[in-house]
Write an enzyme that holds these catalytic residues in place. Structure first.
Site, PDB file in Angstrom:
ATOM      1  N   HIS A  73       0.820  -1.225   0.000  1.00 44.10           N
ATOM      2  CA  HIS A  73       0.000   0.000   0.000  1.00 44.10           C
ATOM      3  C   HIS A  73       0.850   1.271   0.000  1.00 44.10           C
ATOM      4  O   HIS A  73       1.130   1.850   1.051  1.00 44.10           O
ATOM      5  CB  HIS A  73      -0.897  -0.037   1.248  1.00 44.10           C
ATOM      6  CG  HIS A  73      -2.065   0.885   1.194  1.00 44.10           C
ATOM      7  ND1 HIS A  73      -3.321   0.525   1.604  1.00 44.10           N
ATOM      8  CD2 HIS A  73      -2.186   2.167   0.779  1.00 44.10           C
ATOM      9  CE1 HIS A  73      -4.157   1.531   1.453  1.00 44.10           C
ATOM     10  NE2 HIS A  73      -3.485   2.547   0.952  1.00 44.10           N
TER      11      HIS A  73
ATOM     12  N   ASP B  48       0.740   2.459   3.786  1.00 43.46           N
ATOM     13  CA  ASP B  48      -0.144   3.567   3.382  1.00 43.46           C
ATOM     14  C   ASP B  48       0.666   4.860   3.243  1.00 43.46           C
ATOM     15  O   ASP B  48       0.203   5.952   3.609  1.00 43.46           O
ATOM     16  CB  ASP B  48      -1.331   3.756   4.338  1.00 43.46           C
ATOM     17  CG  ASP B  48      -2.462   4.560   3.684  1.00 43.46           C
ATOM     18  OD1 ASP B  48      -2.348   4.913   2.487  1.00 43.46           O
ATOM     19  OD2 ASP B  48      -3.462   4.840   4.371  1.00 43.46           O
TER      20      ASP B  48
HETATM   21  O1  DOR Z   1      -4.600   8.995   4.796  1.00 42.22           O
HETATM   22  C1  DOR Z   1      -4.846   8.642   3.658  1.00 42.22           C
HETATM   23  N1  DOR Z   1      -4.213   9.178   2.597  1.00 42.22           N
HETATM   24  N2  DOR Z   1      -5.770   7.702   3.477  1.00 42.22           N
HETATM   25  C2  DOR Z   1      -6.205   7.368   2.240  1.00 42.22           C
HETATM   26  O2  DOR Z   1      -7.033   6.522   2.145  1.00 42.22           O
HETATM   27  C3  DOR Z   1      -5.687   8.069   1.053  1.00 42.22           C
HETATM   28  C4  DOR Z   1      -4.349   8.603   1.303  1.00 42.22           C
HETATM   29  C5  DOR Z   1      -3.905   9.555   0.244  1.00 42.22           C
HETATM   30  O3  DOR Z   1      -3.991   9.243  -0.948  1.00 42.22           O
HETATM   31  O4  DOR Z   1      -3.409  10.641   0.585  1.00 42.22           O
HETATM   32 ZN    ZN Z   2      -7.157   3.958   2.072  1.00 50.17          ZN
END
Ligand code: DOR
Ligand code: ZN
Length: 428
Positions: free
Chosen positions: A65, A310
């Site tokens: 991710h 993430d």
């Molecule tokens: O914190 C986040 N940032 N959560 C997400 O689902 C998208 C991501 C982003 O693309 O900045």
């Molecule tokens: Zn997400």
């Protein structure tokens, strides 16, 4: 030209190997793997010797991710800078989410990403295609085309799929191409315009809240749809105790669901937001100590299969503003491994269990022959110094962005060298 990695503690979660072994690399693949000293006779005058005394030798880490911001927001991150950050963090493969501009919902964007990644020639970059056209949640994207172009999964990450019928069809259609569906589980109406976890801290700070049930109901819906359709479901960035328990139950029923947690969700609680650091504004939000404990338990008992970053780069334009207006997201590629090693230090995971969540488990979710050390396989290998102490300085990150709340944190343990296809892609 051969390389010999000698004298290290080889940890391979897929086989359970944890012993002093040497690894011979030839032509980009692992040619041989054997007890320390046993391969010396196979080295010749041109063999490059890498002394790994005191180091862990592990499969290259795989991130399920990552947000690379190219195409469209190259001022935050490019495929090159994101690849450098990944390599420096010990990763040899990363999956990039489709919420670029334009969205990766067609082969032209996928081709572009793969071309740029090949030019960077660092980590493997596996594009994730969109579930719906433009990630609008209205019409399915063309999975045949995306699969053909090289995506390994589909997701509307960043956006929740609110239409349950569309999600059902995605889980059905994706099976034809053997693609896992990655769910960003968030009920948008329950989340509303919240900016942090709902609880005592949000009340005290006076910030609008996102209840954990916004995640729980969507985890339940998507697991139910996976059960109905037989589709392969992967839940991204679990943040709540409720969703950990739901996944535990659906797994026990034999439903094909896997899940990931991020280092920030297993390290921080919403108490950290007291100083209004916008780097802590993420979606899903950082939650309570009860949720954190449930995530750690889920990691320990195998309910949560993978650790994923993430990594969400944003510039100061999006982050140096009032909390309400700041963008969601923090970067994570260069801190994920040290934060995971803290779980080992705390006795929550053994070294092999921790590495499993960053290597062979993500590989099996993606269906790729990576994430393990075995002769004949590509030589994607990371060397970790488990004792190296350092202080995070965001200004020294390879990432183009600086939005990490871990600036100034002290850590023990990090990647010191990385190989992809036997090629050195990082060296401290
Ligand atoms: O914190 C986040 N940032 N959560 C997400 O689902 C998208 C991501 C982003 O693309 O900045
Ligand atoms: Zn997400």
């Amino acid at each position: 030209m051969t390389k010999l990695i000698r004298g290290g503690r080889v940890l391979d979660p897929a086989s359970g190997l944890d012993d002093f072994h040497d690894i011979l690399i030839e032509g980009g693949v692992i040619r041989d793997l054997g007890p320390a000293g046993s391969l010396d006779s196979k080295a010749n005058a041109s063999t490059e010797i890498i002394e790994a005394d005191g180091l862990w030798v592990v499969p290259g880490l795989i991130d399920l991710h990552t947000h690379l911001r190219e195409p469209g927001e190259e001022y935050k991150e490019t495929i090159l800078t994101g690849s450098r950050a990944a390599a420096a963090g010990g990763f040899t493969s990363i999956c990039c989410m489709p919420n670029t501009k334009p969205v990766n919902d067609n082969s032209a964007v996928t081709d572009f990403i793969l071309r740029r990644a090949a030019e960077a020639d660092l980590v493997r970059v596996f594009p994730v295609g969109a579930i719906s056209q433009g990630q609008k949640g209205e019409v399915l994207a063309e999975y045949a085309e995306l699969k053909e172009a090289g995506v390994l999964a589909i997701s509307d990450d960043g956006q929740a799929v609110m239409n349950s019928q569309l999600m059902r069809r995605a889980l059905e259609y994706a099976q034809v191409f053997d693609l896992p569906v990655i769910s960003h589980a968030e009920d948008r109406d329950l989340a509303g315009d919240g900016v942090m976890n709902e609880g005592l801290v949000s009340t005290r700070l006076g910030l609008r809240e996102i209840p954990s049930v916004a995640e729980d109901v969507m985890v339940f819906r998507d697991c139910s749809l996976a059960e109905l359709t037989g589709g392969r479901l992967h839940i991204a960035h679990l943040s709540s105790a409720g969703s950990v328990e739901l996944i535990r139950q659906f797994k026990a029923r034999g439903v094909k669901v896997t899940a990931e947690a991020t280092p920030h969700h297993f390290t921080l609680t919403d108490e950290a937001l007291e100083n209004f650091d916008t780097n802590l504004k993420v979606n899903p939000p950082i939650r309570s100590s009860k949720d954190l404990a449930a995530i750690c338990q889920g990691l320990a008992d195998g309910t949560i299969d993978a650790i994923a970053t993430d990594h969400a780069p944003h510039s100061s334009i999006e982050k140096d503003v009032e909390f309400d207006y700041a963008a969601f997201g923090m970067i994570g590629l260069e801190t994920a491994l040290p934060l995971t090693l803290r779980l080992v230090e705390q006795g929550i995971l053994s070294p092999l269990e921790a590495l499993r969540k960053l290597t062979c488990n993500p590989a099996s979710i993606l269906g790729v022959e990576l994430g393990r050390l075995s002769s004949g396989l590509q030589a994607d290998i990371t060397l970790i110094d488990p004792l190296r102490e350092f202080t995070v300085d965001v200004n020294r990150f390879r990432s183009k962005s600086r939005n990490s709340p871990f600036h100034g944190w002290n850590f023990k343990g990090c990647a010191v060298m990385g190989f992809r296809d036997g090629k050195v892609i990082f060296r401290i």
